[in-house]
Design an enzyme around this catalytic site. Sequence first.
Site, PDB file in Angstrom:
ATOM      1  CD  GLN A   1      -2.835  -0.989  -0.047  1.00 51.81           C
ATOM      2  OE1 GLN A   1      -3.459   0.159  -0.346  1.00 51.81           O
ATOM      3  NE2 GLN A   1      -2.924  -1.826  -0.919  1.00 51.81           N
TER       4      GLN A   1
ATOM      5  CG  HIS B   1      -1.508   2.369  -3.716  1.00 54.61           C
ATOM      6  ND1 HIS B   1      -2.074   2.303  -5.205  1.00 54.61           N
ATOM      7  CD2 HIS B   1      -1.818   1.415  -3.321  1.00 54.61           C
ATOM      8  CE1 HIS B   1      -2.545   1.375  -5.218  1.00 54.61           C
ATOM      9  NE2 HIS B   1      -2.520   0.767  -4.063  1.00 54.61           N
TER      10      HIS B   1
ATOM     11  CD  GLU C   1      -8.641   2.132   0.510  1.00 51.16           C
ATOM     12  OE1 GLU C   1      -9.012   2.170  -0.385  1.00 51.16           O
ATOM     13  OE2 GLU C   1      -7.457   2.479   0.883  1.00 51.16           O
ATOM     14  CG  HIS C   2      -7.177  -1.883   1.900  1.00 52.38           C
ATOM     15  ND1 HIS C   2      -6.588  -0.533   1.096  1.00 52.38           N
ATOM     16  CD2 HIS C   2      -7.934  -2.349   0.740  1.00 52.38           C
ATOM     17  CE1 HIS C   2      -6.901  -0.462   0.037  1.00 52.38           C
ATOM     18  NE2 HIS C   2      -7.775  -1.558  -0.285  1.00 52.38           N
TER      19      HIS C   2
ATOM     20  CG  ASP D   1      -5.461  -3.588  -4.204  1.00 50.19           C
ATOM     21  OD1 ASP D   1      -6.376  -3.183  -3.726  1.00 50.19           O
ATOM     22  OD2 ASP D   1      -4.345  -3.356  -3.844  1.00 50.19           O
TER      23      ASP D   1
ATOM     24  CG  HIS E   1     -51.025  15.868   2.799  1.00 49.37           C
ATOM     25  ND1 HIS E   1     -50.712  17.164   2.179  1.00 49.37           N
ATOM     26  CD2 HIS E   1     -49.940  14.766   2.539  1.00 49.37           C
ATOM     27  CE1 HIS E   1     -49.476  16.997   1.906  1.00 49.37           C
ATOM     28  NE2 HIS E   1     -49.209  15.759   1.882  1.00 49.37           N
TER      29      HIS E   1
END
Length: 427
Positions: A255, A258, A322-323, A356, A415
């Site tokens: 990661q 990235h 996230e992960h 992924d 109504h």
Amino acid sequence: MKTIINPKRSDWSKILKRPTQTVENIENTVNEIFNDVQRNGDKAISKYTELFDGAKLESAIVSKKEIEEASKFISEDLKTAIQTAKLNIEAFHKAQKTERVTVETSQGINCWQEKRPIQKVGLYIPGGTAPLFSTVLMLTVPAKIAGCNDIVLCSPPNSKGKIANEILYTAQLCGVTKIIKVGGIQAIAGLTFGTKLIPQVYKIFGPGNQFVTVAKQLATKFGVAIDMPAGPSELLVVADDTAKANYVASDLLSQAEHGADSQVILVSTSKGFINEVKLEIEQQILKLPRRDMAQKAIDNSKLIYVETHDVALDVINEYAPEHFIICTSNEDFYIDNISNAGSVFIGNYTPESAGDYASGTNHTLPTNGFSKAYSGVNLDSFTKSITFQKISKEGMLNIGKTIELMAEAEGLQAHKNAVTLRLKDLQ
């Protein structure tokens, strides 16, 4: 990586802070580009493509010939790998289909719910230093299964005006309707307002850098929905002495590579294991082609020791990764009690890389703590639920008085009248 021993709860928010710019630093740029695209359309988009990507394009639309040419540069082995991943992603997302939900709430009152596809969707595929053709699979496959009519893909070109061959091959394989060479804020603005070249869409999907994330959030102010705030990637691993230090180090680095604004965290109940992982990272990072970028992310990352798994869980839920990888002897404790995570990976042989690419789950996930409130992309992301109801004469007689009383109590006479008129005809 900085090692932190038994941090005080009062310090957690500071320790777990992401290495991102504040929204205030980005919003001015995003607003300026949005305003320009809204006023000047493709002319503005072309200007920013040249400015940010160094590409002066004759046409921003990818031609059929370009797609055919791109396919020639993809090896048969990679084509097979992409097709295998596609099958797994299809299998997982097809399993998420639900049937019509029908209920007779009272006698004569039938209510039901059905899913309908979002007709026009825009997919943002990051390019740059790592063209993410895997994201094409993750977004296009569920869009096709859901039945979306128009699937528009935007991805930034390189300085030669080209999109990565892998992205073009995967896009045509999955059935993308239109591919456009545009990235960054200007791509999100184009999908939001629509131009002569870029169709306006109803919902925008896909990860990106901090600028793209803020641009997507701005798009919602103009009536365009988004999947979620999805910015720089992040990973948290919880591990004890039963884990393998070289595996954990490789996951953290997967990661970190990235980008410089990515973040990885190890939470462990073993000081010895933390030291082992630290050493492994120092050794493994030297062999990475993207080691300079990974090192910047590692410099923003943490190794956190806590004494108990209960405290570890609290730290993880506060961070909302996230992960999230679980490599402990008591994995069920974390599986059963995790509340905030985008996607969870369990055991020594479940690297985050599997999600992924090819295991089948979706890798477009909420970052920056948004997993406290958002889900990752799934089949429902590409649909909306429509409710239906049909009331018979008997049903109106059964529920009419209830509606009249409630409408009158709210002071909404029209109504009430809508029901009273019908009841008079039925009595």
